[in-house]
Design a protein around this motif. Structure first.
Motif, PDB file in Angstrom:
ATOM      1  N   VAL A   1      -3.101  -6.866   1.226  1.00  0.00           N
ATOM      2  CA  VAL A   1      -3.293  -7.226   2.477  1.00  0.00           C
ATOM      3  C   VAL A   1      -3.912  -8.793   2.570  1.00  0.00           C
ATOM      4  O   VAL A   1      -3.231  -9.144   3.557  1.00  0.00           O
TER       5      VAL A   1
ATOM      6  N   ALA B   1      -0.841 -11.045   2.780  1.00  0.00           N
ATOM      7  CA  ALA B   1       0.004 -10.844   4.120  1.00  0.00           C
ATOM      8  C   ALA B   1      -1.077 -11.566   5.309  1.00  0.00           C
ATOM      9  O   ALA B   1      -0.201 -11.809   6.167  1.00  0.00           O
ATOM     10  N   THR B   2      -2.408 -11.474   5.150  1.00  0.00           N
ATOM     11  CA  THR B   2      -3.032 -11.810   6.510  1.00  0.00           C
ATOM     12  C   THR B   2      -3.954 -12.926   6.104  1.00  0.00           C
ATOM     13  O   THR B   2      -4.437 -13.563   7.038  1.00  0.00           O
TER      14      THR B   2
ATOM     15  N   TYR C   1       1.725  -2.471  -0.693  1.00  0.00           N
ATOM     16  CA  TYR C   1       1.390  -1.581   0.193  1.00  0.00           C
ATOM     17  C   TYR C   1       1.620  -2.051   1.447  1.00  0.00           C
ATOM     18  O   TYR C   1       1.807  -1.238   2.492  1.00  0.00           O
ATOM     19  N   VAL C   2       1.566  -3.144   1.671  1.00  0.00           N
ATOM     20  CA  VAL C   2       1.750  -3.773   3.314  1.00  0.00           C
ATOM     21  C   VAL C   2       3.328  -3.451   3.564  1.00  0.00           C
ATOM     22  O   VAL C   2       3.571  -3.163   4.807  1.00  0.00           O
ATOM     23  N   SER C   3       4.038  -3.788   2.577  1.00  0.00           N
ATOM     24  CA  SER C   3       5.405  -3.614   2.859  1.00  0.00           C
ATOM     25  C   SER C   3       5.923  -2.138   3.033  1.00  0.00           C
ATOM     26  O   SER C   3       6.616  -1.794   3.707  1.00  0.00           O
TER      27      SER C   3
ATOM     28  N   MET D   1       3.433   0.463   3.866  1.00  0.00           N
ATOM     29  CA  MET D   1       2.961   1.320   4.709  1.00  0.00           C
ATOM     30  C   MET D   1       2.322   0.497   5.937  1.00  0.00           C
ATOM     31  O   MET D   1       1.796   0.990   6.873  1.00  0.00           O
ATOM     32  N   GLY D   2       2.214  -0.943   5.892  1.00  0.00           N
ATOM     33  CA  GLY D   2       1.701  -1.692   6.981  1.00  0.00           C
ATOM     34  C   GLY D   2       0.291  -1.902   6.519  1.00  0.00           C
ATOM     35  O   GLY D   2      -0.399  -1.211   5.767  1.00  0.00           O
ATOM     36  N   VAL D   3      -0.367  -3.057   7.327  1.00  0.00           N
ATOM     37  CA  VAL D   3      -1.723  -3.529   6.895  1.00  0.00           C
ATOM     38  C   VAL D   3      -2.818  -2.514   7.235  1.00  0.00           C
ATOM     39  O   VAL D   3      -3.523  -2.169   6.395  1.00  0.00           O
TER      40      VAL D   3
END
Ligand code: GRG
Length: 303
Positions: free
Chosen positions: A232, A235-236, A257-259, A261-263
């Protein structure tokens, strides 16, 4: 009523950092006397880079949770942090993640060169073994306890853990992993050493099997949660906040996990794992104040 005396995550990490960094500094000076000039400098450089010392804090909190009282446990924590540091030095090499920035500083191969950084990484592994053996002696542990700690640490660092997970991670670049395969990568490359930190804390206190198992189960959950939080943050967060290049996972086309299921869902999953970690301790009757605080920190941290 709120327990105002309970240490915060900041306190726990600061204590772990101060104590661990003293041991690492002592070993750096010793190694400068043992290892030829440039390699000695590279070792000292890698050991002096300012890590958060999460693994050390987890180990010390695990040790205390099952009744350990000796300050010498910091040597065991330093051994785990040395294995972790070696992994970061190698992870940043051009043949792996090829990164320029680590812990807010140029990576070891950027500051020196690739062969020197490669050697420094390898040299740190036997140093970790020596630091662990010294700590076991200072803790007056029997040889069998040292043997068990060494097996836990180096198995977690090997093909069934960190090296195996990293290998799968590298092979998966540019491919989309199914969630169960991604979990395997994360549990190996990151989770295994975090789990071992908790297990080693229990072993250093000569805890009984039920308590060792509970701390291992706690470590397993927070280890996976740690890497999800890392996904996370990659990505953020910004490179400045993270002390390493942000957005690297997307650049390397890694499954995370971000790619997958998203943040938002990734954050929720990390929080669910942190709660489950605490439940293992509750079920075994292990007092869990500091460990609960650290589990919360692991999933809400911003660096
Ligand atoms: C030969 C395939 C092969 C592997 C060698 C390089 C390696 C072993 C393993 C890499 C393991 C690795 C770097 C996993 C990532 C773990 C991770 C999330 C690191 C960041 O941990 P933090 O945030 O870092 O605790 P600090 O800097 O605070 O210590």
């Amino acid at each position: 009523m709120a327990d105002t005396a309970a240490p915060s995550a900041v306190d726990l990490l600061a204590e772990a950092r101060d104590l661990t960094d003293c041991v690492l500094d002592r070993w750096s000076r010793r190694l400068r006397g043992e290892v030829a000039e440039r390699d000695g400098e590279a070792l000292a450089y890698a050991l002096a880079t300012p890590g958060k010392r999460v693994r050390a804090a987890l180990l010390m909190a695990s040790y205390r949770a099952v009744g350990g009282e000796s300050p010498a446990v910091v040597g065991v924590a330093a051994a785990v942090e040395i294995v972790h540091t070696y992994s970061l030095v190698h992870d940043d090499l051009p043949c792996m993640d090829d990164d320029d920035l680590r812990r807010g500083r140029p990576t070891t191969h950027r500051r020196f060169d690739v062969p020197t950084a490669t050697r420094a990484g390898y040299l740190l592994v036997p140093v970790a073994a020596r630091v662990l053996a010294d700590a076991a002696e200072a803790l007056e542990l029997p040889p069998a306890a040292l043997g068990r700690m060494a097996v836990e640490l180096f198995r977690a660092g090997g093909i069934q853990g960190m090296v195996g997970g990293q290998w799968l991670d590298l092979e998966a670049e540019g491919r989309t992993l199914a969630l169960e395969d991604l979990i395997g990568v994360h549990r190996g490359k990151t989770g295994a050493l975090i789990r071992a930190a908790c297990t080693l804390g229990a072993l250093a206190a000569e805890a009984g099997p039920a308590h060792v198992a509970a701390l291992t189960a706690y470590g397993e959950e927070v280890g996976l949660a740690f890497q999800i939080a890392d996904d996370v943050l990659d990505a953020t967060g910004t490179s400045e906040e993270l002390g390493k290049t942000a957005g690297r996972d997307a650049q390397l086309a890694k499954s995370t996990y971000v790619s997958v299921m998203g943040v938002v869902a990734a954050r929720e999953e990390a929080e669910r794992l942190a709660k489950r970690a605490g439940a293992h301790l509750d079920a075994a009757g292990v007092p869990s104040g500091a460990l609960a605080t650290l589990a919360g920190y692991i999933v809400t941290r911003n660096s």
